[in-house]
Design an enzyme around this catalytic site. Structure first.
Site, PDB file in Angstrom:
ATOM      1  N   LYS A 181      72.294 -47.775  18.389  1.00 30.60           N
ATOM      2  CA  LYS A 181      70.980 -48.240  17.933  1.00 30.60           C
ATOM      3  C   LYS A 181      69.931 -47.154  18.161  1.00 30.60           C
ATOM      4  O   LYS A 181      69.651 -46.787  19.301  1.00 30.60           O
ATOM      5  CB  LYS A 181      70.543 -49.491  18.699  1.00 30.60           C
ATOM      6  CG  LYS A 181      69.299 -50.103  18.041  1.00 30.60           C
ATOM      7  CD  LYS A 181      68.587 -51.097  18.926  1.00 30.60           C
ATOM      8  CE  LYS A 181      67.650 -50.437  19.892  1.00 30.60           C
ATOM      9  NZ  LYS A 181      66.500 -49.755  19.250  1.00 30.60           N
ATOM     10  N   GLY A 238      66.194 -49.137  31.745  1.00 28.89           N
ATOM     11  CA  GLY A 238      67.434 -48.733  32.413  1.00 28.89           C
ATOM     12  C   GLY A 238      67.804 -49.700  33.532  1.00 28.89           C
ATOM     13  O   GLY A 238      68.968 -50.075  33.692  1.00 28.89           O
ATOM     14  N   GLU A 255      70.406 -42.337  31.286  1.00 29.42           N
ATOM     15  CA  GLU A 255      69.607 -41.112  31.368  1.00 29.42           C
ATOM     16  C   GLU A 255      68.159 -41.555  31.223  1.00 29.42           C
ATOM     17  O   GLU A 255      67.735 -41.982  30.157  1.00 29.42           O
ATOM     18  CB  GLU A 255      70.046 -40.151  30.255  1.00 29.42           C
ATOM     19  CG  GLU A 255      69.777 -38.712  30.591  1.00 29.42           C
ATOM     20  CD  GLU A 255      68.437 -38.264  30.098  1.00 29.42           C
ATOM     21  OE1 GLU A 255      67.467 -38.379  30.889  1.00 29.42           O
ATOM     22  OE2 GLU A 255      68.344 -37.829  28.960  1.00 29.42           O
ATOM     23  N   CYS A 289      61.985 -36.004  28.802  1.00 25.79           N
ATOM     24  CA  CYS A 289      62.274 -36.595  30.114  1.00 25.79           C
ATOM     25  C   CYS A 289      62.335 -35.532  31.201  1.00 25.79           C
ATOM     26  O   CYS A 289      61.987 -35.790  32.343  1.00 25.79           O
ATOM     27  CB  CYS A 289      63.567 -37.391  30.055  1.00 25.79           C
ATOM     28  SG  CYS A 289      64.904 -36.480  29.283  1.00 25.79           S
ATOM     29  N   GLU A 386      55.550 -41.064  35.070  1.00 26.10           N
ATOM     30  CA  GLU A 386      55.850 -40.256  33.892  1.00 26.10           C
ATOM     31  C   GLU A 386      54.782 -40.519  32.831  1.00 26.10           C
ATOM     32  O   GLU A 386      54.598 -41.663  32.415  1.00 26.10           O
ATOM     33  CB  GLU A 386      57.242 -40.658  33.370  1.00 26.10           C
ATOM     34  CG  GLU A 386      57.742 -39.812  32.248  1.00 26.10           C
ATOM     35  CD  GLU A 386      59.190 -40.143  31.866  1.00 26.10           C
ATOM     36  OE1 GLU A 386      59.503 -41.341  31.698  1.00 26.10           O
ATOM     37  OE2 GLU A 386      59.986 -39.211  31.719  1.00 26.10           O
TER      38      GLU A 386
END
Ligand code: NAI
Ligand code: MG
Length: 478
Positions: A181, A238, A255, A289, A386
């Site tokens: 996806k 995640g 990840e 990332c 982040e």
């Protein structure tokens, strides 16, 4: 001064975008029941209507993948699988311009990057894994050489085609079949990749692409017919996936996010370092990332580095992503722009000093000027969270031990950079840093042979290289 360049736009006529797309299941296009728009974030123009995959669509795709695994793909030798991968890699190279323009239109990244980084690296991933397909016995993996079966793969919007390549190439090389996806804002290159699978004559059902949003992703994660999940995206999602998979037999690689430290020692070559800092945080609008989003400067050179960095940042060309002169393109979505604005506002409110490059931003679309924050402390949100945008947080240090302590003081552990002329400094620092990838006197360099992944909240497992193969193979060999 800035040189004036005439605009050098890449032609969009090399791509054909359908007004509506369905899912790619069992080698055929299957109409969706509901749809959503994908836009060009540089202009807000609607590019196409994308199918919103339901649990029933996911189920059809998983059954197709299982059937392909049982009847065709698992029966082929590694050498035969490798031939398909080589064929896909070559077609990607032949259609590279089409992929690059489509990626830039749908994602907003500069054509210079999609053309020179995303697409060539995607093809390189298929070439690399094509080579392993018939040599798994000799790869020295700590697993068996048997595939899991059906793999569910969920990817983000920052490197749409490249993340597809990172997922699909090792899965096929090791003999798994796939339900993938793409992210909701960037499905188009995955749908073009589906055409490449058809063109390569890949057996039906080996690669299935179901488009959609988080609900589609969740249907993949929770489908009982899937043997392994591979996810790249936010740490928040995640964690949800880790919880969903924990009571099952599914294998999982994650990840996730990062807050990479880019450490500059006093003896670094300053001009090269400034280029590396710019590449570390402004590559791909900072939607990376492993971006070097925390600059950690030794006090003795901090003023000089910052002065040169600001001068360099004023020369970054922000604008039309299809223009070959553009360095910094559009922010991928209104949601991501809102997140960047929220965190930069928090940086100001918490007392850090904000400085942005002096550049004119287009009126339509989503844009953010290259920005740095000085006087950042460990407690500030912009040092911990982040931002995933063209925003750099600058901290300083006096002793090397202090640099390491600051660098490691993060819930993440994906990447780090070290700038120093002294080899012993570099070796010492790399041994202390808790990061999956550490670059020395460079940044953001990628190679399919090099494993990539993180510590702590940056994820589980590695992708790429021999280590990445194990993730797609069953159990322990010992
Ligand atoms: P996200 O994690 O929501 O999206 C990534 C992928 O996961 C997309 O394909 C999405 O449809 C899917 N997804 C969303 N919810 C899901 C669920 N419950 N189950 C299964 N799949 C699901 O990331 P988003 O919202 O696009 O970005 C938010 C932040 O995440 C960014 O600001 C950035 O900080 C971080 N991020 C990190 C990335 C990385 O490469 N590590 C990539 C993208 C975002
Ligand atoms: Mg889009």
């Amino acid at each position: 001064m800035n040189f004036e360049y005439a605009a050098a736009p890449e032609s969009r006529s090399v791509v054909k975008i359908d007004p509506v797309y369905g899912h790619f299941i069992n080698g055929k296009w299957v109409s969706g029941s509901a749809h959503f728009n994908t836009i060009n974030p540089a202009t807000e123009e609607v590019l196409s209507s994308i199918a919103l995959g339901s649990a029933a669509d996911v189920d059809t795709a998983v059954k197709a993948a299982r059937n392909a695994f049982d009847k065709s793909w698992s029966k082929l030798s590694g050498r035969e699988r490798g031939k398909y991968l080589f064929r896909i890699a070559r077609i990607m190279q032949e259609r590279a311009r089409e992929f690059a323009v489509l990626e830039t239109l749908d994602n907003g990244k500069p054509i210079r990057e999609s053309r020179d980084v995303d697409v060539p690296l995607s093809a390189a991933h298929f070439f690399y894994h094509a080579g392993w397909a018939d040599k798994l016995e000799y790869a020295g993996v700590d697993t068996t050489t048997a595939p899991h079966g059906v793999v569910g793969q969920i990817i983000p919007w920052n490197f749409p085609l490249l993340m597809l390549a990172w997922k699909v190439a090792p899965a096929l090389a090791t003999g798994n079949t796939v339900v993938l996806k793409p992210a909701e804002t960037t499905s188009l290159t995955a749908l073009l990749f589906a055409q490449v699978c058809q063109q390569a004559g890949l057996p039906d059902g080996v690669v299935n692409i179901v488009t959609g949003d988080g609900s589609t992703g969740s249907a993949i994660v929770n489908h009982p017919g899937i043997d392994k999940i591979a996810f790249t995206g936010s740490t928040e999602v995640g964690k949800l996936i880790a919880r969903a998979v924990a009571p099952t037999n599914k294998s999982l690689t994650l990840e996730l996010g990062g807050k990479g430290a880019n450490i500059v020692f006093g003896d670094a070559a300053i001009d090269e370092t400034v280029e590396g800092i710019v590449n570390g945080i402004f590559f791909n609008q900072g939607h990376v990332c492993c971006a070097g989003s925390r600059l950690i400067l030794q006090e003795s050179v901090a003023d000089e580095v910052l002065e040169k960095l600001k001068r360099r940042m004023d020369k970054i060309r922000v604008g039309d992503p299809l223009d070959k002169n553009t360095d910094l393109g559009a922010i991928n979505s209104a949601e991501q722009l809102a997140k960047i604005r929220e965190l930069t506002a928090a940086g100001e409110a918490e007392g850090a000093g904000r400085w942005s490059a002096n550049c004119a931003l287009p009126t339509n679309g989503f844009w953010f000027a290259p920005t740095i924050f000085t006087g950042v402390t460990q407690a500030h949100r912009i040092a911990r969270e982040e931002i995933f945008g063209p925003v750099l947080s600058v901290l300083t240090f006096r002793t090397p031990a202090e640099a390491i302590e600051k660098a490691n003081n993060t819930p993440f552990g994906l990447s780090a950079g070290i700038w120093s002329e002294k080899g012993s400094n570099i070796l010492w620092a790399t041994q202390q840093l808790r990061a999956g990838v550490i670059w020395a006197n460079t940044f953001n360099k990628f190679d399919p042979a090099s494993p990539f992944g993180g510590y702590k909240e940056s994820g589980w497992g590695r992708e790429g290289g021999r280590h990445g193969l194990s993730a797609y193979l069953k159990g322990s060999a010992k």
